[in-house]
Design an enzyme around this catalytic site. Structure first.
Site, mmCIF file in Angstrom:
data_model
loop_
_atom_site.group_PDB
_atom_site.id
_atom_site.type_symbol
_atom_site.label_atom_id
_atom_site.label_comp_id
_atom_site.label_asym_id
_atom_site.label_seq_id
_atom_site.Cartn_x
_atom_site.Cartn_y
_atom_site.Cartn_z
ATOM 1 N N TYR A 20 0.810 -1.223 0.000
ATOM 2 C CA TYR A 20 0.000 0.000 0.000
ATOM 3 C C TYR A 20 0.845 1.276 0.000
ATOM 4 O O TYR A 20 0.638 2.164 -0.838
ATOM 5 C CB TYR A 20 -0.926 -0.004 1.204
ATOM 6 C CG TYR A 20 -1.722 1.267 1.395
ATOM 7 C CD1 TYR A 20 -2.831 1.543 0.593
ATOM 8 C CD2 TYR A 20 -1.373 2.187 2.380
ATOM 9 C CE1 TYR A 20 -3.569 2.699 0.771
ATOM 10 C CE2 TYR A 20 -2.106 3.340 2.559
ATOM 11 C CZ TYR A 20 -3.198 3.597 1.757
ATOM 12 O OH TYR A 20 -3.920 4.759 1.929
ATOM 13 N N LYS A 62 1.189 5.028 -2.666
ATOM 14 C CA LYS A 62 1.003 6.441 -2.355
ATOM 15 C C LYS A 62 2.253 7.246 -2.712
ATOM 16 O O LYS A 62 2.156 8.413 -3.107
ATOM 17 C CB LYS A 62 0.635 6.608 -0.880
ATOM 18 C CG LYS A 62 -0.718 5.996 -0.517
ATOM 19 C CD LYS A 62 -1.844 6.557 -1.386
ATOM 20 C CE LYS A 62 -3.202 6.025 -0.976
ATOM 21 N NZ LYS A 62 -4.307 6.579 -1.810
ATOM 22 N N VAL A 65 -7.434 7.719 9.994
ATOM 23 C CA VAL A 65 -8.890 7.835 10.111
ATOM 24 C C VAL A 65 -9.524 6.451 10.249
ATOM 25 O O VAL A 65 -9.124 5.492 9.581
ATOM 26 C CB VAL A 65 -9.454 8.554 8.869
ATOM 27 C CG1 VAL A 65 -10.976 8.652 8.944
ATOM 28 C CG2 VAL A 65 -8.837 9.944 8.741
ATOM 29 N N THR A 115 -11.697 3.923 9.211
ATOM 30 C CA THR A 115 -12.493 3.510 8.057
ATOM 31 C C THR A 115 -12.331 2.007 7.879
ATOM 32 O O THR A 115 -11.531 1.365 8.558
ATOM 33 C CB THR A 115 -12.035 4.216 6.765
ATOM 34 O OG1 THR A 115 -10.734 3.720 6.392
ATOM 35 C CG2 THR A 115 -11.977 5.722 6.943
#
Length: 241
Positions: free
Chosen positions: A164, A168, A197, A199
């Protein structure tokens, strides 16, 4: 053409994307809710409309050329232009995830959504953005994509992320190249770091709410003419690449 500011938010049916759509809608903007799940998209549009937002559905799978092209045609037919594009849609791999154990298929899936998907949507929407008086592009990035932060031993970014995090970093690099290409056009393009966050991307383990995470993207979507471009921001300001 609509007199309202028109924005498209990808992955807007839930989480940070929904809160970005809600925040921009509260400004009186017309919001295209981009999502690949038709049922969740319809629910998000209904919820936004109930709150007073001029929201409309934009079926959109960022990994599919035909879907993205159809989304661009839908927006053109409905509004004639696009003022703001928020590339929020993204997926996560495992965490932590050692590069030595990565399945190449996982890497391809992550890059296809988190990088190529952004390029695909951005390029499809650029003709519509060029018709705007104040065009803005916001890409949803992360602190984990910062090579500077990743190489400071005392900075804790949650462990090794072989899949991941590099997507980015790649997205950050692509954004710099877009900024160079679009220099002088009035199109401002920046990347947003929403923070950690809660999520479904992280199993709701984050320490911030989606509404808090949406704040920096909303700020970058509403930059004044002549504002910064080609940079990475969080709530505290510029983040080193």
């Amino acid at each position: 053409m609509s007199e309202k500011t028109i924005a498209l938010v990808t992955g807007a049916n839930k989480g940070i994307g929904y809160e970005i759509a809600a925040g921009l809608g509260a400004l009186g903007w017309s919001i295209g809710v981009g999502a690949r799940d038709g049922e969740r998209m319809a629910e998000a549009v209904a919820k936004l409309r109930a709150a007073g937002t001029d929201a409309f559905a934009v079926p959109l799978d960022v990994t599919d050329d035909a879907s993205v092209d159809a989304a661009a045609r839908l927006i053109e037919e409905r509004t004639g232009r696009l003022d703001v594009l928020v590339n929020n849609a993204g997926i996560a791999g495992g965490w932590p995830e050692a590069p030595s154990t990565l399945d190449p298929a996982t890497v391809r899936r992550l890059v296809e959504t988190n990088v190529i998907g952004v390029i695909r949507v951005t390029n499809a929407m650029l003709p519509l953005l060029r018709r705007s008086a104040h065009p803005r592009i916001v890409n949803q990035s992360s602190h984990v994509g910062s090579l500077t932060l990743q190489t400071i031993p005392e900075v804790d970014l949650g462990g090794i992320s072989g899949g991941y995090a590099p997507t980015k970093t790649y997205l950050n690099a692509v954004t710099i190249q877009y900024a160079k290409e679009l220099s002088g056009t009035g199109i401002l393009i920046n990347n947003a770091c929403p923070g950690y966050v809660a999520t479904d991307l992280n199993g709701f383990s984050g320490t911030q709410t989606p509404e808090q995470g949406a704040a920096i993207a909303i700020h970058l979507a509403t930059l004044p003419d002549g504002g910064p471009t080609g940079q990475l921001f969080d709530d505290n300001g510029v983040v080193p690449w």
